[in-house]
Design a protein around this motif. Structure first.
Motif, PDB file in Angstrom:
ATOM      1  N   GLN A   6       0.816  -1.218   0.000  1.00 31.33           N
ATOM      2  CA  GLN A   6       0.000   0.000   0.000  1.00 31.33           C
ATOM      3  C   GLN A   6       0.851   1.270   0.000  1.00 31.33           C
ATOM      4  O   GLN A   6       0.487   2.288   0.572  1.00 31.33           O
ATOM      5  CB  GLN A   6      -0.958   0.013   1.195  1.00 31.33           C
ATOM      6  N   THR A   7       2.028   1.191  -0.631  1.00 29.77           N
ATOM      7  CA  THR A   7       2.853   2.370  -0.860  1.00 29.77           C
ATOM      8  C   THR A   7       2.897   2.652  -2.352  1.00 29.77           C
ATOM      9  O   THR A   7       2.835   1.729  -3.173  1.00 29.77           O
ATOM     10  CB  THR A   7       4.284   2.165  -0.339  1.00 29.77           C
ATOM     11  N   ILE A   8       3.010   3.908  -2.705  1.00 29.44           N
ATOM     12  CA  ILE A   8       2.978   4.295  -4.117  1.00 29.44           C
ATOM     13  C   ILE A   8       4.254   3.841  -4.833  1.00 29.44           C
ATOM     14  O   ILE A   8       4.198   3.284  -5.932  1.00 29.44           O
ATOM     15  CB  ILE A   8       2.805   5.817  -4.245  1.00 29.44           C
ATOM     16  N   LEU A   9       5.395   4.059  -4.207  1.00 33.09           N
ATOM     17  CA  LEU A   9       6.675   3.743  -4.852  1.00 33.09           C
ATOM     18  C   LEU A   9       7.155   2.323  -4.575  1.00 33.09           C
ATOM     19  O   LEU A   9       8.068   1.853  -5.248  1.00 33.09           O
ATOM     20  CB  LEU A   9       7.739   4.749  -4.392  1.00 33.09           C
ATOM     21  N   GLY A  10       6.573   1.656  -3.597  1.00 36.88           N
ATOM     22  CA  GLY A  10       6.922   0.261  -3.324  1.00 36.88           C
ATOM     23  C   GLY A  10       8.381   0.084  -2.944  1.00 36.88           C
ATOM     24  O   GLY A  10       8.949   0.868  -2.176  1.00 36.88           O
ATOM     25  N   PRO A  11       9.060  -0.945  -3.507  1.00 37.93           N
ATOM     26  CA  PRO A  11      10.460  -1.223  -3.166  1.00 37.93           C
ATOM     27  C   PRO A  11      11.421  -0.092  -3.514  1.00 37.93           C
ATOM     28  O   PRO A  11      12.581  -0.128  -3.099  1.00 37.93           O
ATOM     29  CB  PRO A  11      10.777  -2.484  -4.001  1.00 37.93           C
ATOM     30  N   ALA A  12      10.955   0.890  -4.279  1.00 41.63           N
ATOM     31  CA  ALA A  12      11.818   2.032  -4.599  1.00 41.63           C
ATOM     32  C   ALA A  12      12.243   2.778  -3.344  1.00 41.63           C
ATOM     33  O   ALA A  12      13.269   3.474  -3.333  1.00 41.63           O
ATOM     34  CB  ALA A  12      11.105   2.981  -5.559  1.00 41.63           C
ATOM     35  N   TRP A  13      11.456   2.645  -2.262  1.00 39.20           N
ATOM     36  CA  TRP A  13      11.824   3.286  -1.009  1.00 39.20           C
ATOM     37  C   TRP A  13      13.126   2.718  -0.456  1.00 39.20           C
ATOM     38  O   TRP A  13      13.809   3.394   0.319  1.00 39.20           O
ATOM     39  CB  TRP A  13      10.716   3.128   0.018  1.00 39.20           C
ATOM     40  N   ALA A  14      13.470   1.499  -0.822  1.00 37.92           N
ATOM     41  CA  ALA A  14      14.736   0.920  -0.384  1.00 37.92           C
ATOM     42  C   ALA A  14      15.921   1.703  -0.937  1.00 37.92           C
ATOM     43  O   ALA A  14      17.009   1.688  -0.347  1.00 37.92           O
ATOM     44  CB  ALA A  14      14.826  -0.543  -0.826  1.00 37.92           C
ATOM     45  N   VAL A  15      15.710   2.388  -2.068  1.00 40.36           N
ATOM     46  CA  VAL A  15      16.753   3.221  -2.677  1.00 40.36           C
ATOM     47  C   VAL A  15      16.612   4.667  -2.247  1.00 40.36           C
ATOM     48  O   VAL A  15      17.597   5.348  -1.946  1.00 40.36           O
ATOM     49  CB  VAL A  15      16.697   3.111  -4.215  1.00 40.36           C
ATOM     50  N   ILE A  16      15.378   5.152  -2.178  1.00 39.46           N
ATOM     51  CA  ILE A  16      15.139   6.569  -1.887  1.00 39.46           C
ATOM     52  C   ILE A  16      15.600   6.938  -0.489  1.00 39.46           C
ATOM     53  O   ILE A  16      16.235   7.979  -0.277  1.00 39.46           O
ATOM     54  CB  ILE A  16      13.638   6.898  -2.065  1.00 39.46           C
TER      55      ILE A  16
END
Length: 286
Positions: free
Chosen positions: A45-55
């Protein structure tokens, strides 16, 4: 099955020194299911999903580079890019802190599952460490990309050396150290709930006692240098920077590194013993 013989016997009685890792290995499929559950639920239920692991580590590195590197001047790394100096330390520290905080809440967060069915309780914290390893792999790929980019930018000097191949050993130590600290806290929080409120604060203090935001060369020869060397995470981050960025960014101290491994082994052993002792009765106190 012969009469009177059973495949597995479950009892609350156990020896003090009980390391049944064979049983944990038999439940490896369950561990993988927990790993998948942890990773999916983390970004569900996050917009960016696994991209948060990089952000997340990228933004942290940018802030550290600007505040601690450019404004405060705490990154004494010579011709090595300050951005890479902080990214290397941030990624390693983020993995360690994630393992510690994730396993510190094992009993309380999973009491519903543990109270319904039997399985080796160590499967839970081990799955947390492995699921964090997925995010660490994504962040490491990002670090390698930036490392290659800076290799072609003139004005910077990056000396990758053979010590970079020891990186998996350093990550294993961070995982063991985070697991050991986490399961000790988890075992204590079943009786003393106040500890879970202190974990985040304690981890933040631990970070500032680790050369993540500053270079060890700034304190060389002082009492602070010797104090920070007692931190078991310090030689790990220093050797990672030494291997990937060169001697200007990190250092080699085999005495501190050996002592760090000894502390990690003792802490993990004590953690497993305490965890095994508490798991037999935690449902009565949780």
């Amino acid at each position: 099955m012969e009469k009177g013989k059973y495949y597995r016997e479950i009892t609350s009685e156990a020896k003090v020194f009980r390391f049944n890792f064979k049983e944990v290995w038999q439940y490896r499929d369950l561990i993988l299911l927990f790993v998948k559950r942890n990773f999916v639920s983390q970004y569900k239920q996050t917009i960016l999903g696994p991209a948060w692991a990089v952000i997340q580590p990228l933004l942290t590195t940018v802030v550290f580079t600007f505040i601690f590197g450019n404004v405060a001047g705490l990154a004494d790394c010579g011709a090595v890019p300050t951005f890479l100096f902080y990214m290397c330390g941030n990624i390693a520290w983020h993995y360690f802190s994630s393992c510690l905080t994730g396993t510190a809440n094992t009993f309380i967060a999973n009491s519903g599952t543990m109270g319904k069915v039997y399985f080796p309780r160590l499967c839970m914290p081990i799955s947390t460490v492995l699921s964090n390893l997925i995010s660490f792999g994504i962040q490491s790929a990002m670090f390698v990309i930036f490392l290659v980019i800076y290799l072609f930018i003139p004005g910077y000097e990056i000396r990758i050396n053979p010590y970079a191949f020891f990186a998996p050993l350093h990550i294993l130590q961070l995982a063991m150290l985070g697991l050991g600290c986490g399961i000790i806290i988890s075992a204590c929080t079943t009786k003393y709930r106040d500890l879970r409120f202190l974990v985040g604060f304690g981890v933040s203090l631990w970070m500032y006692g680790t050369p993540v935001a500053y270079s060890m060369s700034l304190f060389r020869g002082s009492i602070l240098y010797r104090i920070v060397r007692f931190n078991p995470v310090t030689p790990v981050i220093e050797m990672l920077r030494y291997g990937f960025l060169g001697p200007e960014a990190g250092s080699l101290d085999w005495v501190s590194y050996g002592a760090s491994w000894g502390f990690t082994a003792v802490l993990l052993t004590c953690g497993v013993l305490l965890f095994n002792k508490v798991e037999r009765t935690f449902m009565d106190t949780i």
